[in-house]
Design an enzyme around this catalytic site. Structure first.
Site, PDB file in Angstrom:
ATOM      1  N   ASN A 180       0.802  -1.233   0.000  1.00  0.00           N
ATOM      2  CA  ASN A 180       0.000   0.000   0.000  1.00  0.00           C
ATOM      3  C   ASN A 180       0.836   1.286   0.000  1.00  0.00           C
ATOM      4  O   ASN A 180       0.403   2.303  -0.518  1.00  0.00           O
ATOM      5  CB  ASN A 180      -1.053  -0.006   1.113  1.00  0.00           C
ATOM      6  CG  ASN A 180      -0.473  -0.036   2.495  1.00  0.00           C
ATOM      7  OD1 ASN A 180       0.692  -0.405   2.683  1.00  0.00           O
ATOM      8  ND2 ASN A 180      -1.267   0.325   3.475  1.00  0.00           N
TER       9      ASN A 180
ATOM     10  N   PRO B 118      10.001  -7.339  -0.580  1.00  0.00           N
ATOM     11  CA  PRO B 118       8.887  -6.398  -0.804  1.00  0.00           C
ATOM     12  C   PRO B 118       7.628  -7.171  -1.198  1.00  0.00           C
ATOM     13  O   PRO B 118       7.692  -8.353  -1.525  1.00  0.00           O
ATOM     14  CB  PRO B 118       9.395  -5.566  -1.989  1.00  0.00           C
ATOM     15  CG  PRO B 118      10.327  -6.466  -2.734  1.00  0.00           C
ATOM     16  CD  PRO B 118      10.925  -7.419  -1.729  1.00  0.00           C
ATOM     17  N   ALA B 119       6.490  -6.471  -1.188  1.00  0.00           N
ATOM     18  CA  ALA B 119       5.235  -7.099  -1.626  1.00  0.00           C
ATOM     19  C   ALA B 119       5.369  -7.511  -3.088  1.00  0.00           C
ATOM     20  O   ALA B 119       5.967  -6.792  -3.895  1.00  0.00           O
ATOM     21  CB  ALA B 119       4.089  -6.105  -1.465  1.00  0.00           C
TER      22      ALA B 119
ATOM     23  N   SER C 280      -0.567  -7.275   7.284  1.00  0.00           N
ATOM     24  CA  SER C 280      -1.821  -7.607   7.975  1.00  0.00           C
ATOM     25  C   SER C 280      -1.560  -8.266   9.329  1.00  0.00           C
ATOM     26  O   SER C 280      -0.517  -8.891   9.539  1.00  0.00           O
ATOM     27  CB  SER C 280      -2.644  -8.551   7.101  1.00  0.00           C
ATOM     28  OG  SER C 280      -1.920  -9.754   6.909  1.00  0.00           O
TER      29      SER C 280
ATOM     30  N   GLU D  29       4.155  -3.822  12.424  1.00  0.00           N
ATOM     31  CA  GLU D  29       3.265  -2.699  12.078  1.00  0.00           C
ATOM     32  C   GLU D  29       2.087  -3.320  11.348  1.00  0.00           C
ATOM     33  O   GLU D  29       2.187  -3.648  10.170  1.00  0.00           O
ATOM     34  CB  GLU D  29       3.999  -1.703  11.173  1.00  0.00           C
ATOM     35  CG  GLU D  29       5.194  -1.022  11.804  1.00  0.00           C
ATOM     36  CD  GLU D  29       4.822   0.084  12.778  1.00  0.00           C
ATOM     37  OE1 GLU D  29       3.624   0.404  12.905  1.00  0.00           O
ATOM     38  OE2 GLU D  29       5.734   0.613  13.429  1.00  0.00           O
ATOM     39  N   LEU D  30       0.978  -3.511  12.052  1.00  0.00           N
ATOM     40  CA  LEU D  30      -0.107  -4.341  11.500  1.00  0.00           C
ATOM     41  C   LEU D  30      -1.350  -3.515  11.166  1.00  0.00           C
ATOM     42  O   LEU D  30      -1.278  -2.304  11.037  1.00  0.00           O
ATOM     43  CB  LEU D  30      -0.424  -5.455  12.507  1.00  0.00           C
ATOM     44  CG  LEU D  30       0.804  -6.247  12.963  1.00  0.00           C
ATOM     45  CD1 LEU D  30       0.437  -7.291  13.994  1.00  0.00           C
ATOM     46  CD2 LEU D  30       1.523  -6.892  11.785  1.00  0.00           C
TER      47      LEU D  30
ATOM     48  N   CYS E 185      -3.181   1.837   6.541  1.00  0.00           N
ATOM     49  CA  CYS E 185      -3.421   1.271   7.879  1.00  0.00           C
ATOM     50  C   CYS E 185      -3.957   2.345   8.823  1.00  0.00           C
ATOM     51  O   CYS E 185      -4.626   2.025   9.798  1.00  0.00           O
ATOM     52  CB  CYS E 185      -2.129   0.689   8.425  1.00  0.00           C
ATOM     53  SG  CYS E 185      -0.784   1.874   8.400  1.00  0.00           S
TER      54      CYS E 185
HETATM   55  P1  NAP Z   1      -0.109  -8.855   3.897  1.00  0.00           P
HETATM   56  O1  NAP Z   1      -0.943  -9.728   3.055  1.00  0.00           O
HETATM   57  O2  NAP Z   1       0.053  -9.194   5.327  1.00  0.00           O
HETATM   58  O3  NAP Z   1       1.309  -8.791   3.182  1.00  0.00           O
HETATM   59  C1  NAP Z   1       2.365  -8.028   3.704  1.00  0.00           C
HETATM   60  C2  NAP Z   1       3.677  -8.666   3.303  1.00  0.00           C
HETATM   61  O4  NAP Z   1       3.757  -9.960   3.907  1.00  0.00           O
HETATM   62  C3  NAP Z   1       3.826  -8.875   1.799  1.00  0.00           C
HETATM   63  O5  NAP Z   1       5.166  -8.698   1.442  1.00  0.00           O
HETATM   64  C4  NAP Z   1       3.416 -10.341   1.663  1.00  0.00           C
HETATM   65  O6  NAP Z   1       3.966 -10.978   0.521  1.00  0.00           O
HETATM   66  C5  NAP Z   1       4.029 -10.915   2.919  1.00  0.00           C
HETATM   67  N1  NAP Z   1       3.480 -12.219   3.289  1.00  0.00           N
HETATM   68  C6  NAP Z   1       2.289 -12.764   2.966  1.00  0.00           C
HETATM   69  N2  NAP Z   1       2.191 -13.995   3.498  1.00  0.00           N
HETATM   70  C7  NAP Z   1       3.347 -14.244   4.148  1.00  0.00           C
HETATM   71  C8  NAP Z   1       3.863 -15.347   4.878  1.00  0.00           C
HETATM   72  N3  NAP Z   1       3.146 -16.465   5.069  1.00  0.00           N
HETATM   73  N4  NAP Z   1       5.110 -15.255   5.396  1.00  0.00           N
HETATM   74  C9  NAP Z   1       5.830 -14.127   5.226  1.00  0.00           C
HETATM   75  N5  NAP Z   1       5.405 -13.051   4.543  1.00  0.00           N
HETATM   76  C10 NAP Z   1       4.170 -13.102   4.024  1.00  0.00           C
HETATM   77  O7  NAP Z   1      -0.611  -7.354   3.859  1.00  0.00           O
HETATM   78  P2  NAP Z   1      -0.942  -6.465   2.592  1.00  0.00           P
HETATM   79  O8  NAP Z   1      -2.270  -6.875   2.081  1.00  0.00           O
HETATM   80  O9  NAP Z   1       0.210  -6.429   1.656  1.00  0.00           O
HETATM   81  O10 NAP Z   1      -1.007  -5.010   3.256  1.00  0.00           O
HETATM   82  C11 NAP Z   1      -2.134  -4.512   3.851  1.00  0.00           C
HETATM   83  C12 NAP Z   1      -2.072  -4.664   5.368  1.00  0.00           C
HETATM   84  O11 NAP Z   1      -0.901  -4.014   5.871  1.00  0.00           O
HETATM   85  C13 NAP Z   1      -3.227  -3.975   6.032  1.00  0.00           C
HETATM   86  O12 NAP Z   1      -3.710  -4.778   7.076  1.00  0.00           O
HETATM   87  C14 NAP Z   1      -2.612  -2.685   6.585  1.00  0.00           C
HETATM   88  O13 NAP Z   1      -3.294  -2.137   7.657  1.00  0.00           O
HETATM   89  C15 NAP Z   1      -1.251  -3.166   6.966  1.00  0.00           C
HETATM   90  N6  NAP Z   1      -0.321  -2.046   7.072  1.00  0.00           N
HETATM   91  C16 NAP Z   1       0.104  -1.640   8.317  1.00  0.00           C
HETATM   92  C17 NAP Z   1       0.944  -0.541   8.437  1.00  0.00           C
HETATM   93  C18 NAP Z   1       1.413  -0.066   9.789  1.00  0.00           C
HETATM   94  O14 NAP Z   1       2.351   0.722   9.817  1.00  0.00           O
HETATM   95  N7  NAP Z   1       0.829  -0.514  10.884  1.00  0.00           N
HETATM   96  C19 NAP Z   1       1.356   0.157   7.295  1.00  0.00           C
HETATM   97  C20 NAP Z   1       0.911  -0.276   6.055  1.00  0.00           C
HETATM   98  C21 NAP Z   1       0.074  -1.385   5.956  1.00  0.00           C
HETATM   99  P3  NAP Z   1       3.111 -11.053  -0.851  1.00  0.00           P
HETATM  100  O15 NAP Z   1       3.129  -9.704  -1.393  1.00  0.00           O
HETATM  101  O16 NAP Z   1       3.859 -12.041  -1.642  1.00  0.00           O
HETATM  102  O17 NAP Z   1       1.742 -11.524  -0.470  1.00  0.00           O
END
Ligand code: NAP
Length: 485
Positions: A156, A180-181, A234, A255-256, A289
């Protein structure tokens, strides 16, 4: 594809142990605005993840021997390079993420503010001298780098979520390998290219894109040499990584997700509150987030605020392709995201909520959703319990302050919160009562490199930005020096 002043910033190879590498497989990268793939990026495996750590181990002593001054000079150079290439970096960002170009420029400047902050703050990783009860002893506290660290970041904010980790890591003398994503690796790879140009030694930074996140995270979690994992993403994935990091007792920052409440009291400046809502909701199409997720408004001003908000949305929000002039609301990241928003809005309307503006997919393309304002929303609806991650404003109302606070805190999440009030005593009371890591009072924007960004409860632990964000990349060492009497 937009033209870049420096096309060499569009990297599609992985950056492993100081080398640019192809891989046997690739990840197609899609422009969300057109829903079309436009390039492919190397997809790494566990082998490259391990190699990045081997290289980090080799270079770590040399990197740590540098003075803070030397490392910060490299970061200052990186800051200058990001500035010089801001327009290209913004174009790459819009292309892979979809956000309007002007917001992409804003993200690059925001990302770079962390590089600047830590280039300065890295010189101030002070220790302590503790007064001793024993005249023959001196009690010292050193701050030392954690060592080999890794990061995993979301799509994001493809640039800013990286520099908040990379800059403090480098400033204090850690190495940093990043996954990275998979939807947005190009911004990360462009940053790696600039790190190389800035003089970051080979092996200190690696960027490992992959179509299999766990293929990269598994070897990192199991490797005892990796002493810290910093994750943004997430809560669901954060929980898994928290558990996985336990095996080798790593330091961990999480940071979730959030579920930010936005409270408006009857003593608020309503126009200012409407302005704050527009900022806290529509930036990044609500895919943040810290995006306000639930709007909790005093009954006394509910109708006036909704009317003003409706007008602002209808007059100001321009939906369209991120590269088109005047667009303020781009696409969501993909069709799955649009379907989720559609489901949340649909369930809420079926249960009695009312759509005041929008409420449907937008005809600009498959990944677009209309800016939406809803009233009559119930706190038990999925719309207000889940992260919407889309341009939807669900409005609820309250009778008195204690009810407002109870509604705001009624969630497992605790990242950002916002409220508008002009009553000084209330401002103090509510700031103290909100169970969140961050509170915006009479503002819809809280992020700033100088301030500690982070959450409590299911929104994670650790802070990014500020001096606290620097401390998260260090370990304390206490030295008792005896025989001095
Ligand atoms: P996500 O699905 O949790 O993915 C985040 C990262 O984790 C991506 O690089 C993803 O890789 C990786 N990932 C996925 N499954 C994994 C696993 N089993 N093991 C290790 N890494 C894994 O989250 P998102 O959809 O990209 O981002 C949105 C979320 O991030 C929202 O919940 C948002 O609130 C949160 N967020 C929080 C903050 C904060 O500062 N608190 C800031 C920004 C976003 P892939 O890309 O390959 O799936």
């Amino acid at each position: 594809m937009p033209e870049l002043a420096d096309p060499s910033l569009m990297r599609t190879q992985a950056f492993v142990a100081g080398e640019w590498r192809d891989a046997d497989e690739t990840i197609p990268i899609v422009d969300p605005g057109k829903n079309e793939p436009f390039t492919e990026v190397a997809s790494c495996t566990a082998a490259e993840a391990e190699e990045a750590i081997d290289a980090a181990e080799k270079v770590l002593p040399e990197w740590q021997e540098k003075t803070a001054e030397d490392r910060c000079a490299i970061l200052a150079e990186l800051h200058q390079l990001i500035r010089d290439n801001e327009e290209d970096l913004a174009k790459i960002l819009t292309l892979e993420h979809g956000k309007p170009l002007d917001q992409a420029r804003g993200e690059i400047r925001y990302a770079n503010s962390f590089v600047k902050w830590f280039a300065e703050e890295g010189r101030r990783a002070y220790g302590d001298l503790i007064p001793s009860a024993d005249a023959a002893k001196r009690l010292l506290v050193f701050r030392q780098p954690v060592g080999i660290t890794v990061g995993i970041t979301p799509w994001n904010f493809p640039s800013a979520m990286i520099t908040r980790k990379l800059a403090p890591a480098l400033a204090v003398g850690c190495t940093f390998a990043l996954k990275p994503a998979q939807k947005t690796p190009l911004s990360a790879l462009a940053l790696a290219a600039l790190c190389e140009r800035a003089g970051v030694p080979a092996g200190v930074v690696s960027v490992i894109p992959s179509s299999s996140a766990s293929a990269i995270s598994k070897p990192w979690l199991e490797d005892f040499r990796v002493r810290k994992l910093s994750f943004t993403g997430s809560t669901e994935i954060g929980k898994k990584l928290y558990e996985g990091a336990g095996e080798t007792i790593k330091k961990i920052s999480l940071e979730l997700g959030g579920n930010a409440p936005f409270l408006v009291f009857d003593d608020a400046d309503i126009d200012a509150a409407v302005d704050g809502i527009m900022k806290a909701k529509f930036r990044n199409a609500g895919q943040s987030c810290v995006a306000a997720n639930r709007f909790i408004v005093s009954k006394a001003i509910h109708d006036e605020l909704v009317e003003k908000l409706k007008k602002r949305i209808e007059d100001e929000v321009v939906v369209g392709y991120g590269f088109d002039e005047g667009v303020t609301l781009g696409p969501l990241i993909d069709e799955v995201a649009v379907s989720k928003v559609e489901r949340l809005v649909g369930q809420a309307t079926d249960a009695g909520a009312e759509v005041v503006v929008g409420g449907k997919r937008h005809d600009a393309g498959l990944n677009y959703f209309q800016p939406t304002l809803m009233t009559g929303v119930d706190p038990k609806m999925d719309l207000t319990c889940e992260e919407i991650f889309g341009p939807v404003i669900p409005v609820m109302s309250f009778e008195d302050e204690s009810e407002a606070i109870r509604m705001a805190n009624d969630t497992p999440f605790g990242l950002a919160s916002y409220f508008y009030s002009q009553d000084l005593a209330r401002v103090w009371r509510v700031s103290e009562a909100l169970e969140y890591g961050m509170v915006g009072v009479n503002t819809g924007l809280v992020s700033n490199a100088a301030a500690p960004f982070g959450g409590i409860k299911a929104s994670g632990q650790g802070r990014e930005g500020s001096r606290y964000g620097l401390e998260d990349w260090t370990e304390l060492k206490y030295v008792a020096m005896g025989g001095l009497g």
